[in-house]
Design a protein around this motif. Sequence first.
Motif, PDB file in Angstrom:
ATOM      1  N   GLY A   1      45.191  40.706  51.306  1.00  0.00           N
ATOM      2  CA  GLY A   1      45.235  41.599  50.144  1.00  0.00           C
ATOM      3  C   GLY A   1      44.672  42.972  50.479  1.00  0.00           C
ATOM      4  O   GLY A   1      45.057  43.606  51.476  1.00  0.00           O
ATOM      5  N   THR A   2      43.750  43.424  49.648  1.00  0.00           N
ATOM      6  CA  THR A   2      43.142  44.734  49.863  1.00  0.00           C
ATOM      7  C   THR A   2      42.442  44.802  51.214  1.00  0.00           C
ATOM      8  O   THR A   2      42.474  45.830  51.895  1.00  0.00           O
ATOM      9  CB  THR A   2      42.151  45.021  48.710  1.00  0.00           C
ATOM     10  N   SER A   3      41.837  43.706  51.620  1.00  0.00           N
ATOM     11  CA  SER A   3      41.141  43.701  52.917  1.00  0.00           C
ATOM     12  C   SER A   3      42.134  43.806  54.073  1.00  0.00           C
ATOM     13  O   SER A   3      41.814  44.357  55.124  1.00  0.00           O
ATOM     14  CB  SER A   3      40.277  42.446  53.048  1.00  0.00           C
TER      15      SER A   3
ATOM     16  N   ILE B   1      37.877  41.077  57.816  1.00  0.00           N
ATOM     17  CA  ILE B   1      37.424  41.877  56.669  1.00  0.00           C
ATOM     18  C   ILE B   1      37.586  41.056  55.387  1.00  0.00           C
ATOM     19  O   ILE B   1      38.603  40.387  55.205  1.00  0.00           O
ATOM     20  CB  ILE B   1      38.248  43.177  56.574  1.00  0.00           C
ATOM     21  N   GLY B   2      36.580  41.101  54.525  1.00  0.00           N
ATOM     22  CA  GLY B   2      36.696  40.391  53.248  1.00  0.00           C
ATOM     23  C   GLY B   2      35.556  40.759  52.332  1.00  0.00           C
ATOM     24  O   GLY B   2      34.410  40.801  52.759  1.00  0.00           O
ATOM     25  N   GLN B   3      35.891  41.027  51.084  1.00  0.00           N
ATOM     26  CA  GLN B   3      34.865  41.328  50.090  1.00  0.00           C
ATOM     27  C   GLN B   3      33.997  40.100  49.868  1.00  0.00           C
ATOM     28  O   GLN B   3      32.773  40.169  49.947  1.00  0.00           O
ATOM     29  CB  GLN B   3      35.588  41.776  48.807  1.00  0.00           C
ATOM     30  N   SER B   4      34.642  38.959  49.635  1.00  0.00           N
ATOM     31  CA  SER B   4      33.914  37.750  49.244  1.00  0.00           C
ATOM     32  C   SER B   4      33.350  36.986  50.429  1.00  0.00           C
ATOM     33  O   SER B   4      32.358  36.273  50.296  1.00  0.00           O
ATOM     34  CB  SER B   4      34.857  36.816  48.486  1.00  0.00           C
ATOM     35  N   GLY B   5      34.001  37.096  51.564  1.00  0.00           N
ATOM     36  CA  GLY B   5      33.622  36.263  52.709  1.00  0.00           C
ATOM     37  C   GLY B   5      33.961  34.795  52.500  1.00  0.00           C
ATOM     38  O   GLY B   5      33.525  33.929  53.259  1.00  0.00           O
TER      39      GLY B   5
ATOM     40  N   THR C   1      37.389  33.859  51.354  1.00  0.00           N
ATOM     41  CA  THR C   1      38.846  33.680  51.299  1.00  0.00           C
ATOM     42  C   THR C   1      39.263  32.626  52.324  1.00  0.00           C
ATOM     43  O   THR C   1      38.971  32.767  53.517  1.00  0.00           O
ATOM     44  CB  THR C   1      39.548  35.028  51.566  1.00  0.00           C
TER      45      THR C   1
ATOM     46  N   VAL D   1      38.560  41.810  39.252  1.00  0.00           N
ATOM     47  CA  VAL D   1      39.371  41.091  40.244  1.00  0.00           C
ATOM     48  C   VAL D   1      40.032  42.062  41.225  1.00  0.00           C
ATOM     49  O   VAL D   1      40.180  41.769  42.410  1.00  0.00           O
ATOM     50  CB  VAL D   1      40.403  40.177  39.530  1.00  0.00           C
ATOM     51  N   ALA D   2      40.379  43.231  40.740  1.00  0.00           N
ATOM     52  CA  ALA D   2      40.974  44.230  41.641  1.00  0.00           C
ATOM     53  C   ALA D   2      39.872  44.859  42.492  1.00  0.00           C
ATOM     54  O   ALA D   2      38.921  45.427  41.968  1.00  0.00           O
ATOM     55  CB  ALA D   2      41.675  45.299  40.811  1.00  0.00           C
ATOM     56  N   SER D   3      40.007  44.748  43.781  1.00  0.00           N
ATOM     57  CA  SER D   3      38.999  45.334  44.673  1.00  0.00           C
ATOM     58  C   SER D   3      39.109  46.849  44.666  1.00  0.00           C
ATOM     59  O   SER D   3      40.208  47.398  44.802  1.00  0.00           O
ATOM     60  CB  SER D   3      39.217  44.839  46.103  1.00  0.00           C
TER      61      SER D   3
ATOM     62  N   LEU E   1      49.611  47.705  45.407  1.00  0.00           N
ATOM     63  CA  LEU E   1      48.974  46.414  45.104  1.00  0.00           C
ATOM     64  C   LEU E   1      48.140  46.521  43.823  1.00  0.00           C
ATOM     65  O   LEU E   1      48.189  45.640  42.956  1.00  0.00           O
ATOM     66  CB  LEU E   1      48.095  45.969  46.287  1.00  0.00           C
ATOM     67  N   LYS E   2      47.392  47.615  43.685  1.00  0.00           N
ATOM     68  CA  LYS E   2      46.574  47.801  42.480  1.00  0.00           C
ATOM     69  C   LYS E   2      47.460  47.785  41.238  1.00  0.00           C
ATOM     70  O   LYS E   2      47.155  47.137  40.255  1.00  0.00           O
ATOM     71  CB  LYS E   2      45.790  49.124  42.520  1.00  0.00           C
TER      72      LYS E   2
ATOM     73  N   GLU F   1      48.949  44.195  40.530  1.00  0.00           N
ATOM     74  CA  GLU F   1      48.095  43.094  40.097  1.00  0.00           C
ATOM     75  C   GLU F   1      47.480  43.308  38.724  1.00  0.00           C
ATOM     76  O   GLU F   1      47.252  42.341  38.011  1.00  0.00           O
ATOM     77  CB  GLU F   1      47.033  42.734  41.144  1.00  0.00           C
TER      78      GLU F   1
ATOM     79  N   VAL G   1      40.023  33.855  46.614  1.00  0.00           N
ATOM     80  CA  VAL G   1      41.101  32.862  46.721  1.00  0.00           C
ATOM     81  C   VAL G   1      40.672  31.820  47.769  1.00  0.00           C
ATOM     82  O   VAL G   1      40.853  32.020  48.964  1.00  0.00           O
ATOM     83  CB  VAL G   1      42.433  33.542  47.087  1.00  0.00           C
TER      84      VAL G   1
HETATM   85  O1  M6R Z   1      37.418  38.617  49.205  1.00  0.00           O
HETATM   86  P1  M6R Z   1      38.560  39.141  50.049  1.00  0.00           P
HETATM   87  O2  M6R Z   1      38.431  40.578  50.373  1.00  0.00           O
HETATM   88  O3  M6R Z   1      38.769  38.306  51.284  1.00  0.00           O
HETATM   89  O4  M6R Z   1      39.834  38.958  49.127  1.00  0.00           O
HETATM   90  C1  M6R Z   1      41.108  39.170  49.646  1.00  0.00           C
HETATM   91  C2  M6R Z   1      42.146  39.310  48.556  1.00  0.00           C
HETATM   92  O5  M6R Z   1      42.292  38.129  47.827  1.00  0.00           O
HETATM   93  C3  M6R Z   1      41.826  40.464  47.600  1.00  0.00           C
HETATM   94  O6  M6R Z   1      41.672  41.672  48.276  1.00  0.00           O
HETATM   95  C4  M6R Z   1      42.897  40.631  46.531  1.00  0.00           C
HETATM   96  O7  M6R Z   1      44.097  41.064  47.107  1.00  0.00           O
HETATM   97  C5  M6R Z   1      42.391  41.603  45.463  1.00  0.00           C
HETATM   98  N1  M6R Z   1      42.579  41.057  44.152  1.00  0.00           N
HETATM   99  C6  M6R Z   1      42.998  42.952  45.572  1.00  0.00           C
HETATM  100  O8  M6R Z   1      42.580  43.835  44.587  1.00  0.00           O
END
Ligand code: M6R
Length: 366
Positions: A59-61, A104-108, A110, A156-158, A242-243, A246, A363
């Motif tokens: 996704g965003t990452s 790369i990942g916001q949540s770590g 995925t 939810v949107a990064s 993507l923004k 979603e 996810v």
């Molecule tokens: O936590 P992550 O960065 O690994 O998540 C990856 C994607 O699921 C996440 O970026 C998703 O595409 C977002 N909802 C985008 O805004």
Amino acid sequence: ERGGYRHFMLKEIMEQPQAVTAALRDRVDFGRGLVTLPDLTLTDRELAGVSRVVLIGCGTSLNAAHVGRHLVERLAGIPAEAESASEFRYREPFLDPSTLVVAIGQSGETADTVAAMETVRQSGARLVTICNAPNSQAARLADHALLMGCGVEIGVASTKTFLSSLTLLNLLAMRLGTARSHLGSAASRKLVEGLARLPGNVAQLLESADDVEPLARSYYGRNNFLYLGRGINAPVATEGALKLKEISYIHAEAYAAGEMKHGPIALIDHAMPTLAIAPQDGLYDKMANNIQEVKARDGDVLAVLTQGDDRLSDLVDHSVFIPETAPNLTPLLATVPLQLFAYHIAVRRGCDVDQPRNLAKSVTVE
Ligand code: M6R
């Protein structure tokens, strides 16, 4: 808790100057014009031994990974590639000890990214993560965790974590470039000056955040959008699309603008607006040609341009301006108006901005 904002997404967009500052903190020696990145505990010699960089995410990452590929090639002179973690994990990827993988990942958390990291761990390649969650699986699996430290992202949107990732990717690429003497001290000093100005540039952009709202008012009823960018800003087009998809459920497609003539140009007519990212960088003239091609087919163009660009602003239907900055930093600035555009459109359409349908913040299934 939303800090007076109507949605977490808007709050998090507005927090981006602080997110960039947090990513830079204790990692740059501004006096000497050098990136130190002490959390990447590899010696210059070890870094100089890196022969290839593979960037993965979803996704965003994943969009950040694609920007990172340009940064590593440009600033470090190392072959680099970016790939979706969900594809990478099911290949038999070539990995050796001189490969550096950046997950790369916001949540770590995925699932696809974590599974790909497990594959990397077994291969003997070096593994770095850029993530925002210190206690996550990604942070535990990686040899080195570069933490964003930008505070929890709830929408939810990064948004802010994308800018954090891009900041850290700049630092990583510069650190690699310096270690292998690809990046000289004068060039490094100049890039550090750009980094020092970055939080202020983002803040300046956000001061005119309201300017994007009237554009959303004019365009929120459209059903399709095309996003175009080139080079390091092609993944920014993908991120903008993507923004919009979603949170507003509008169909949006992103293309590297040079590909337009190979098919998507057939879509263009008055009903299909184009968002074009055209800062004054090495590909400016190419983007100008692509924009002309859209205008010649009666398409509306909304362009993200560098402040003071009268040439293109006279040609397009609507312009949003970003401050002048170094080419490696334009993706951070160009993203902001696209986030705001998607946000205001989604609000106008009455969508649940922070919790769009069918989506979860992280996810953790395949
Ligand atoms: O936590 P992550 O960065 O690994 O998540 C990856 C994607 O699921 C996440 O970026 C998703 O595409 C977002 N909802 C985008 O805004």
